[in-house]
Design a protein around this motif. Structure first.
Motif, short mmCIF file in Angstrom:
data_model
loop_
_atom_site.label_atom_id
_atom_site.label_comp_id
_atom_site.label_asym_id
_atom_site.label_seq_id
_atom_site.Cartn_x
_atom_site.Cartn_y
_atom_site.Cartn_z
N ALA A 139 0.73 -1.30 -0.11
CA ALA A 139 -0.02 0.05 -0.04
C ALA A 139 0.87 1.21 0.28
CB ALA A 139 -1.16 0.00 1.23
N TYR A 140 1.99 1.20 0.63
CA TYR A 140 2.73 2.41 0.94
C TYR A 140 3.67 2.41 -0.51
CZ TYR A 140 1.65 4.15 5.43
OH TYR A 140 1.03 4.69 6.60
N ALA A 141 4.08 1.62 -1.16
CA ALA A 141 4.69 1.41 -2.44
C ALA A 141 3.83 2.41 -3.37
CB ALA A 141 5.07 0.11 -3.05
N PHE A 142 2.43 1.92 -3.22
CA PHE A 142 1.62 2.64 -4.38
C PHE A 142 1.56 4.30 -3.94
CE2 PHE A 142 -0.37 -1.25 -5.24
CZ PHE A 142 -0.89 -1.09 -6.70
N SER A 143 1.72 4.65 -2.56
CA SER A 143 1.56 6.14 -2.38
C SER A 143 2.81 6.75 -2.76
CB SER A 143 1.08 6.41 -0.90
OG SER A 143 1.60 5.69 0.01
N ASN A 144 4.07 5.93 -2.53
CA ASN A 144 5.09 6.43 -2.84
C ASN A 144 5.34 6.77 -4.47
OD1 ASN A 144 6.13 6.65 -0.07
ND2 ASN A 144 7.66 5.02 -0.60
N ALA A 145 4.77 5.74 -5.02
CA ALA A 145 4.88 5.94 -6.56
C ALA A 145 3.89 7.31 -6.74
CB ALA A 145 4.16 4.69 -7.31
N THR A 146 2.72 7.47 -6.13
CA THR A 146 1.81 8.48 -6.53
C THR A 146 2.47 9.72 -6.19
OG1 THR A 146 0.14 6.87 -6.02
CG2 THR A 146 -0.43 9.14 -6.06
N THR A 149 -12.78 -6.54 0.17
CA THR A 149 -14.30 -7.53 0.35
C THR A 149 -14.76 -7.14 2.02
OG1 THR A 149 -13.53 -9.50 1.33
CG2 THR A 149 -13.28 -9.20 -1.06
N GLU A 150 -15.81 -7.26 2.11
CA GLU A 150 -16.48 -6.94 3.41
C GLU A 150 -15.97 -7.98 4.29
OE1 GLU A 150 -20.38 -7.14 3.24
OE2 GLU A 150 -21.04 -5.89 4.89
N ALA A 151 -15.34 -9.13 3.95
CA ALA A 151 -14.79 -10.34 4.79
C ALA A 151 -13.30 -10.26 5.09
CB ALA A 151 -15.01 -11.62 3.98
N GLU A 152 -12.72 -8.90 4.84
CA GLU A 152 -11.19 -8.75 5.08
C GLU A 152 -10.99 -8.68 6.80
OE1 GLU A 152 -9.39 -9.50 2.47
OE2 GLU A 152 -11.20 -9.54 1.54
N HIS A 153 -9.97 -9.30 6.92
CA HIS A 153 -9.10 -9.01 8.22
C HIS A 153 -8.95 -7.57 8.10
CE1 HIS A 153 -5.64 -8.77 11.09
NE2 HIS A 153 -6.14 -10.12 11.33
N HIS A 154 -8.51 -6.69 9.12
CA HIS A 154 -8.33 -5.38 9.18
C HIS A 154 -6.94 -5.18 8.46
CE1 HIS A 154 -11.35 -5.09 12.90
NE2 HIS A 154 -11.78 -5.22 11.80
N ALA A 155 -6.05 -6.11 8.46
CA ALA A 155 -4.94 -5.80 7.96
C ALA A 155 -4.85 -5.76 6.40
CB ALA A 155 -4.02 -7.15 8.10
N ASN A 156 -6.15 -6.28 5.88
CA ASN A 156 -6.24 -5.91 4.59
C ASN A 156 -7.39 -5.17 4.15
OD1 ASN A 156 -5.31 -6.82 1.83
ND2 ASN A 156 -7.01 -8.23 1.47
N LEU A 157 -7.45 -4.07 5.05
CA LEU A 157 -8.72 -3.27 4.77
C LEU A 157 -8.11 -1.89 5.10
CD1 LEU A 157 -11.34 -2.26 4.47
CD2 LEU A 157 -12.38 -2.89 6.71
N VAL A 158 -7.56 -1.45 6.38
CA VAL A 158 -7.17 -0.46 6.89
C VAL A 158 -5.93 0.27 5.97
CG1 VAL A 158 -6.36 1.01 8.92
CG2 VAL A 158 -7.95 -1.14 9.28
N LEU A 188 -4.44 4.16 2.31
CA LEU A 188 -3.80 4.47 0.96
C LEU A 188 -4.89 5.55 0.38
CD1 LEU A 188 -1.73 4.43 -1.31
CD2 LEU A 188 -3.14 2.35 -2.03
N CYS A 189 -6.07 5.33 0.21
CA CYS A 189 -7.25 6.08 -0.21
C CYS A 189 -7.18 7.59 0.09
CB CYS A 189 -8.49 5.56 0.00
SG CYS A 189 -8.81 4.21 -1.03
N PRO A 229 -6.58 10.74 -8.17
CA PRO A 229 -7.89 10.93 -7.40
C PRO A 229 -9.17 10.32 -8.26
CG PRO A 229 -6.63 12.96 -7.51
CD PRO A 229 -5.89 11.97 -8.45
N GLY A 230 -9.76 9.67 -7.63
CA GLY A 230 -11.07 8.80 -8.35
C GLY A 230 -10.84 7.52 -8.76
N ASP A 231 -9.30 7.08 -8.91
CA ASP A 231 -9.08 5.72 -9.20
C ASP A 231 -9.72 4.74 -7.95
OD1 ASP A 231 -7.63 6.01 -11.41
OD2 ASP A 231 -5.61 5.96 -10.46
N GLU A 232 -9.86 3.57 -8.14
CA GLU A 232 -10.74 2.74 -7.05
C GLU A 232 -9.72 1.51 -6.76
OE1 GLU A 232 -14.92 3.99 -9.04
OE2 GLU A 232 -13.96 1.96 -9.21
N ILE A 233 -9.72 1.33 -5.45
CA ILE A 233 -9.31 0.28 -4.52
C ILE A 233 -10.37 -0.79 -4.28
CG2 ILE A 233 -7.72 -0.72 -2.76
CD1 ILE A 233 -6.20 1.30 -4.40
#
Ligand code: PMP
Length: 422
Positions: free
Chosen positions: A103-110, A132-141, A146-147, A125-129
């Motif tokens: 996730a941080y690699a995406f923001s460094n690139a951005t 799913t609603e089933a994620e562990h917080h580690a794959n959500l937060v 990043l957004c 801005p407006g790109d989408e990530i």
């Protein structure tokens, strides 16, 4: 596994021999949180410190050479375990760190880092990530964050009443603005398997990158990450019989090559001047600072140990355990969340007991030496979806026996009476 094989497996795990709560044999049903460790893993760490301890990739001495070899052999073992090349495995402190790294690699690139090569990681801005609603917080937060940093928008697949990812409106969730589709392979709450092929195909249709949270699959199933077709994957050693403090980020080679670094410092550089720095190729580019060498060695040994036992056989054993575990749903007043069909789920079962709080369920079981987990299991949105604040969760690993699950079911059957609930 035959009874003899299972007994031999168990004998390899010193902790499984201990008693708890005044002499009761431990029934450990919390392997989804963290697994126990076999002797070979414990010995590998001790042996590393006793015989080979040195900083890797530097010193000109024999110990440094041996430590580097052990560290890189471990990488090769972990890579082979998931069907990857050595250069595609980055050591991280765990799955959480691996997901944050991407996730941080995406923001460094951005933010303009990484030159032309990093184009695939740049968000507008407006790109989408998509998650799913089933994620562990580690794959959500990390994706929410990043957004917030980039102006990208978080979207998600809902789950149905059984906790299965709802793909019915896939073309509305994954759009031509989607840049990342991140999802868990196996839910740490329901044990449900994600429809990986469909999600990968949806992401590919729009040129989005896929990130798989493989924490709950790699320890329990044969997993070939390149064959799954995902671009990145994260998993932790401590859930797969290895030590804490180490995990891996898998990334397709061409993507790791294009990805800007996140943590910077020693060991990840090529040329450093006072004005600027050029970076080492992957995986070293993502491994700044002194690494967790003993733990990595332990993870390599854990992967080898599982590989030698045979992941097909591990999966078969755990499938049988899953069938036993879902039978808790037959106990009056006990409701499991997630798919009832064991073909769709692994040996992780979360449940609610009518009229009894999950924490009280956990305590009664603990009094009998049975260790389960209670709470939201770092998946609050999924619990909200099921309309419950907390569940109790029983989860198995390769060393778990059907007898232990029978004991657990028996103890659970007495919980409502214990609290005087009809
Ligand atoms: N994803 C899932 C599905 C998990 O079960 C866990 C661990 N509970 C994680 C991510 C995070 O792993 P770690 O705490 O080892 O970083």
């Amino acid at each position: 596994l035959t009874a003899t094989e299972l007994a031999a497996v168990r004998a390899d795990f010193p902790l499984l021999g201990r008693t708890v709560r005044g002499g009761r044999p431990l029934v450990y049903l919390d392997s989804a949180a963290t697994s126990q460790k076999p002797n070979v893993v414990l010995e590998a760490e001790v042996d590393f410190y006793e015989q080979r301890n040195a900083a890797v990739h530097r010193g000109a001495h024999q110990l440094a050479e041996e430590a580097t070899e052990a560290f890189e052999d471990a990488r090769a073992a972990v890579a082979a375990f998931v069907g990857a090349d050595e250069g595609e495995i980055v050591w991280t402190p765990g799955a959480t760190a691996a997901l944050n790294l991407v996730a941080y690699a995406f923001s460094n690139a951005t933010a303009g880092r990484g030159g032309a090569a990093a184009e695939r990681f740049r968000l507008a801005p407006g790109d989408e990530i998509v998650v799913t609603e089933a994620e562990h917080h580690a794959n959500l937060v990390p994706w929410q964050e990043l957004c917030a940093r980039t102006g990208a928008v978080l979207r998600w697949f809902g789950v149905d009443d059984d906790g299965r990812i709802d793909l019915s409106d896939v073309d509305r969730v994954v759009t031509d603005r989607t840049r990342v589709v991140a999802f868990g392979h196996v839910s740490n709450v329901t044990g449900a398997l994600a429809p990986v092929a469909e999600l990968v195909a949806a992401a590919r249709r729009v040129g989005a990158l896929t990130v798989l949270d493989a924490c709950q699959s790699v320890p329990h199933l044969p997993v070939d990450l390149p064959a799954l077709g995902v671009d990145f994957a994260a998993f932790s050693a401590h859930k797969m019989l290895g030590p804490t403090g180490v995990g891996a980020l898998y990334g397709r080679r061409e993507l790791l090559e294009a990805m800007p670094p996140v943590t910077t410092g020693g060991s990840m550089v090529e040329v450093v001047t006072m004005a600027e720095t050029t970076y080492a190729p992957p995986p070293q580019r993502f491994e700044a600072g002194t690494q967790m060498v003993a733990q990595a060695v332990g993870m390599g040994v854990a992967a080898q140990w599982l590989g030698e036992l045979g992941m097909d056989r591990v999966a078969q054993h755990e499938r049988e355990l899953a069938t036993e575990l879902v039978r808790v749903g037959e106990i009056p007043g006990v409701r499991i969340v997630g798919p009832a069909d064991t073909r769709d789920r692994l040996a992780v079962v979360s449940f609610v007991v009518d009229g009894v709080h999950a924490h009280d369920v956990g305590q009664v079981l603990d009094d009998r030496g049975i260790a389960v987990r209670v709470g939201h299991h770092c998946a609050q949105p999924l619990h909200r979806r099921f309309g419950v604040a907390a569940t109790a969760r029983a989860s198995a690993s390769v060393y778990t026996t059907a007898e232990e699950i029978a004991q657990f079911r028996e103890a659970l059957a007495g919980v409502r009476a214990f609290f005087g609930v009809d």
